[in-house]
Scaffold this motif. Structure first.
Motif, PDB file in Angstrom:
ATOM      1  N   ASP A 103       0.809  -1.227   0.000  1.00 55.26           N
ATOM      2  CA  ASP A 103       0.000   0.000   0.000  1.00 55.26           C
ATOM      3  C   ASP A 103       0.839   1.272   0.000  1.00 55.26           C
ATOM      4  O   ASP A 103       0.525   2.253   0.682  1.00 55.26           O
ATOM      5  CB  ASP A 103      -0.963   0.022   1.191  1.00 55.26           C
ATOM      6  CG  ASP A 103      -2.002  -1.081   1.106  1.00 55.26           C
ATOM      7  OD1 ASP A 103      -2.474  -1.360  -0.015  1.00 55.26           O
ATOM      8  OD2 ASP A 103      -2.334  -1.666   2.150  1.00 55.26           O
ATOM      9  N   GLY A 104       1.927   1.276  -0.767  1.00 53.67           N
ATOM     10  CA  GLY A 104       2.756   2.472  -0.892  1.00 53.67           C
ATOM     11  C   GLY A 104       3.839   2.599   0.154  1.00 53.67           C
ATOM     12  O   GLY A 104       4.561   3.592   0.184  1.00 53.67           O
ATOM     13  N   ARG A 105       4.017   1.600   0.999  1.00 57.32           N
ATOM     14  CA  ARG A 105       5.060   1.656   2.033  1.00 57.32           C
ATOM     15  C   ARG A 105       6.381   1.053   1.556  1.00 57.32           C
ATOM     16  O   ARG A 105       7.408   1.196   2.207  1.00 57.32           O
ATOM     17  CB  ARG A 105       4.600   0.947   3.300  1.00 57.32           C
ATOM     18  CG  ARG A 105       3.374   1.596   3.938  1.00 57.32           C
ATOM     19  CD  ARG A 105       3.084   1.037   5.296  1.00 57.32           C
ATOM     20  NE  ARG A 105       4.038   1.503   6.287  1.00 57.32           N
ATOM     21  CZ  ARG A 105       3.982   2.683   6.904  1.00 57.32           C
ATOM     22  NH1 ARG A 105       3.026   3.524   6.610  1.00 57.32           N
ATOM     23  NH2 ARG A 105       4.886   3.020   7.797  1.00 57.32           N
ATOM     24  N   THR A 106       6.352   0.351   0.417  1.00 55.39           N
ATOM     25  CA  THR A 106       7.561  -0.248  -0.148  1.00 55.39           C
ATOM     26  C   THR A 106       7.624   0.060  -1.632  1.00 55.39           C
ATOM     27  O   THR A 106       6.658  -0.164  -2.353  1.00 55.39           O
ATOM     28  CB  THR A 106       7.567  -1.779   0.056  1.00 55.39           C
ATOM     29  OG1 THR A 106       7.476  -2.066   1.454  1.00 55.39           O
ATOM     30  CG2 THR A 106       8.824  -2.412  -0.499  1.00 55.39           C
ATOM     31  N   LEU A 107       8.759   0.578  -2.065  1.00 58.77           N
ATOM     32  CA  LEU A 107       9.021   0.803  -3.479  1.00 58.77           C
ATOM     33  C   LEU A 107      10.036  -0.253  -3.908  1.00 58.77           C
ATOM     34  O   LEU A 107      11.124  -0.356  -3.329  1.00 58.77           O
ATOM     35  CB  LEU A 107       9.580   2.207  -3.715  1.00 58.77           C
ATOM     36  CG  LEU A 107       9.936   2.562  -5.153  1.00 58.77           C
ATOM     37  CD1 LEU A 107       8.697   2.543  -6.041  1.00 58.77           C
ATOM     38  CD2 LEU A 107      10.613   3.929  -5.209  1.00 58.77           C
ATOM     39  N   VAL A 108       9.676  -1.052  -4.900  1.00 57.61           N
ATOM     40  CA  VAL A 108      10.542  -2.122  -5.397  1.00 57.61           C
ATOM     41  C   VAL A 108      11.113  -1.683  -6.745  1.00 57.61           C
ATOM     42  O   VAL A 108      10.372  -1.210  -7.606  1.00 57.61           O
ATOM     43  CB  VAL A 108       9.751  -3.439  -5.570  1.00 57.61           C
ATOM     44  CG1 VAL A 108      10.633  -4.530  -6.164  1.00 57.61           C
ATOM     45  CG2 VAL A 108       9.161  -3.889  -4.245  1.00 57.61           C
TER      46      VAL A 108
END
Length: 191
Positions: free
Chosen positions: A133-138
């Protein structure tokens, strides 16, 4: 009884398994990803925590700036103050769900002490997507480097994970040239 894997760990393991087979993750070949409701959570300036991170020798400082920009995210990694002086910048405007090219780099600052240099057009192909939900950018990047043994294509899988409190950014990297993950910790510089 078997333990369930967390979604993030499952993604890392799937990427490693695909890479071992020479494949890329199908998640990176999808159309642009819709913006998650919390896509600005990672925005800001992030300062390197040397005590909790892998060493960055010969550099003395590493910072990350993240900023949402329309349908994209600008990701800048800046190295400063090596023994020889100077700075290095790795900058890219990501559009999650697509693959883009980074700005040209004069060197590959991640492994400067090993004498490994980025070659070709000096850019990286970088795919990205949001998780959690936007807390991790891969991100997954590919580029060519030149080393003493010759030229080699490198792939780097990275996760930029925000802590539940929102004050810590853990960056976990898996490189096609290393058997173990690399871990960096950053704290909000603008807090």
């Amino acid at each position: 009884m078997t333990a369930a894997l967390s979604p993030s760990l499952a993604v890392v393991l799937a990427a490693v398994a695909l890479a071992a087979c020479g494949a890329t993750s199908p998640a990176f070949e999808a159309p642009p990803q819709p913006r998650p409701p919390n896509d600005a959570l990672l925005d800001g300036a992030w300062a390197y925590d040397a005590e909790l991170s892998r060493a960055i020798d010969p550099w003395r400082n590493l910072s990350i700036d993240i900023a949402t920009d329309g349908d994209g995210v600008v990701l800048k990694r800046m190295w400063r103050g090596s023994r020889e002086g100077g700075t290095a910048l790795d900058s890219v405007r990501l559009v999650p769900g697509t693959t883009v090219r980074s700005a040209p780099m004069l060197q590959w600052p991640d492994e400067r002490h090993l004498g490994v240099y980025i070659t070709g057009d000096r850019t990286k192909a970088v795919a990205s997507r949001w998780e959690d939900d936007g807390r991790t950018l891969v991100t997954e990047s590919e580029f060519t480097v030149s080393a003493q043994q010759g030229e080699r294509r490198i792939r780097v899988y990275s996760e930029y994970r925000l802590s539940p409190e929102g004050d810590r950014l853990d960056v976990i990297e898996m490189r096609s040239t290393r058997p173990r993950p690399i871990h960096f910790v950053f704290h909000r510089a603008d807090a």
